[in-house]
Write an enzyme that holds these catalytic residues in place. Structure first.
Site, PDB file in Angstrom:
ATOM      1  N   ARG A 148      -0.610  -9.203  13.160  1.00 45.23           N
ATOM      2  CA  ARG A 148      -1.195  -8.198  12.246  1.00 45.23           C
ATOM      3  C   ARG A 148      -2.024  -8.888  11.157  1.00 45.23           C
ATOM      4  NH1 ARG A 148       4.048  -5.368  10.544  1.00 45.23           N
ATOM      5  NH2 ARG A 148       2.767  -4.238   9.059  1.00 45.23           N
ATOM      6  N   LYS A 202       0.827  -1.214   0.000  1.00 42.39           N
ATOM      7  CA  LYS A 202       0.000   0.000   0.000  1.00 42.39           C
ATOM      8  C   LYS A 202       0.862   1.265   0.000  1.00 42.39           C
ATOM      9  CE  LYS A 202      -2.082  -1.143   3.875  1.00 42.39           C
ATOM     10  NZ  LYS A 202      -1.468  -2.457   4.176  1.00 42.39           N
ATOM     11  N   ARG A 234      -9.971   0.423   8.253  1.00 38.36           N
ATOM     12  CA  ARG A 234      -9.527  -0.926   8.589  1.00 38.36           C
ATOM     13  C   ARG A 234     -10.589  -1.705   9.342  1.00 38.36           C
ATOM     14  NH1 ARG A 234      -3.889   0.113   8.471  1.00 38.36           N
ATOM     15  NH2 ARG A 234      -2.571  -1.518   9.158  1.00 38.36           N
ATOM     16  N   ARG A 284      10.961  -1.581  11.069  1.00 39.57           N
ATOM     17  CA  ARG A 284       9.842  -1.291  11.967  1.00 39.57           C
ATOM     18  C   ARG A 284       9.754  -2.385  13.035  1.00 39.57           C
ATOM     19  NH1 ARG A 284       4.741   0.096   8.165  1.00 39.57           N
ATOM     20  NH2 ARG A 284       3.718  -1.239   9.689  1.00 39.57           N
ATOM     21  N   ARG A 317      11.666  -5.378   4.999  1.00 38.85           N
ATOM     22  CA  ARG A 317      11.366  -3.949   4.758  1.00 38.85           C
ATOM     23  C   ARG A 317      12.331  -3.036   5.500  1.00 38.85           C
ATOM     24  NH1 ARG A 317       5.499  -1.941   5.364  1.00 38.85           N
ATOM     25  NH2 ARG A 317       5.622  -3.226   7.232  1.00 38.85           N
TER      26      ARG A 317
END
Ligand code: AP5
Ligand code: MG
Length: 219
Positions: free
Chosen positions: A170, A14, A89, A159, A126
């Site tokens: 998640r 996203k 969400r 992160r 990431r």
């Protein structure tokens, strides 16, 4: 006014695509995750309230998200429309957005579809820039110099919520609370599904087939 919602599981792409789409359509990119991370960094009262939820991979309560989001989109740079990344969400968030926008707004929900096994690999590699929030990946879009952002030269970091156990949580939260939002927009006839298991360029090409290009207005 046009509002584009970029949907998809954690790590679906996203943020990567929203940044490019924002330049393509000259619409502000509003990421609720980035707004929360900024509050954490500045140690604001909101940042202190949301820290525990974010670090454990759970959703921040709707009322905290809605106040922050509606405050942000009332700013001038959102007057012509905006791209939402990571919001809504939950179905109550989607309903609250619908009430705020009314019928006059052109709404489009673009859903990036990526299976769970790929999500874990994307999250674990990431690398995020402390300076400009640009997104790299150790394997799929590595920076030219290790630890340094290609975009601004800032420091890259991982992160906390990309640790494997938190990614699992998640994903569970996504399937339970966010997947119903796809049905919500499907029923409204505004949902487009995009195959997110391709290169970022290929995904972007499909995304922009749904979004007209627009030059940024002066001033
Ligand atoms: P948020 O920051 O929104 O995280 P998320 O939804 O879990 O999504 P991510 O940012 O992890 O993934 P992404 O889809 O943006 O993927 P990216 O482009 O980085 O939210 C964080 C937390 O804040 C939540 O857990 C919650 O606590 C709270 N929160 C936020 N909004 C909320 C809300 N509305 N309500 C309640 N709580 C909220 O890509 C991932 C990696 O893959 C990158 O390294 C990238 O380089 C790579 N990649 C991207 N595309 C490709 C591709 N096509 N091929 C290969 N690699 C790719
Ligand atoms: Mg993101």
């Amino acid at each position: 006014m046009q509002v584009i919602i970029l949907m998809g599981a954690p790590g679906a792409g996203k943020g990567t695509q929203a940044a490019r789409l924002s330049a393509h359509a000259s619409l502000a990119h509003i990421s609720t995750g980035d707004l929360f991370r900024e509050n954490l960094k500045q140690e604001t009262a909101l940042g202190k309230k949301v820290k525990g939820y974010m670090e454990s991979g759970n959703l921040v309560p709707d009322e905290l998200v809605l106040d922050m989001l509606f405050d942000r989109v009332s700013r001038k740079d959102c007057a012509a429309g905006y791209i939402l990344d990571g919001f809504p969400r939950t179905v109550p968030q989607a309903e609250a957005l619908g009430e705020r926008l009314g019928d006059s707004v052109e709404l489009l929900a673009l859903n990036l579809e990526v299976p769970d096994d790929l999500i874990v690999e994307r999250a674990s590699g990431r690398l995020l820039c402390r300076g400009c929030s640009h997104i790299h990946h150790a394997k799929f879009s590595p920076p030219k110099a290790e630890g340094v952002c290609d975009n601004c030269g800032g420091e890259l970091y991982q992160r906390k919520d990309d640790a494997a156990d938190v990614v699992g949580q998640r994903l569970a939260v996504y399937h339970e609370q966010t997947a119903p939002v796809e049905k919500f927009y499907g029923a409204q006839g505004v949902l487009k599904s995009i195959n997110g298991v391709r290169s970022p360029d290929e995904v972007f090409t499909e995304l922009i087939s749904h979004v007209p290009a627009k030059e940024k207005a002066d001033g």
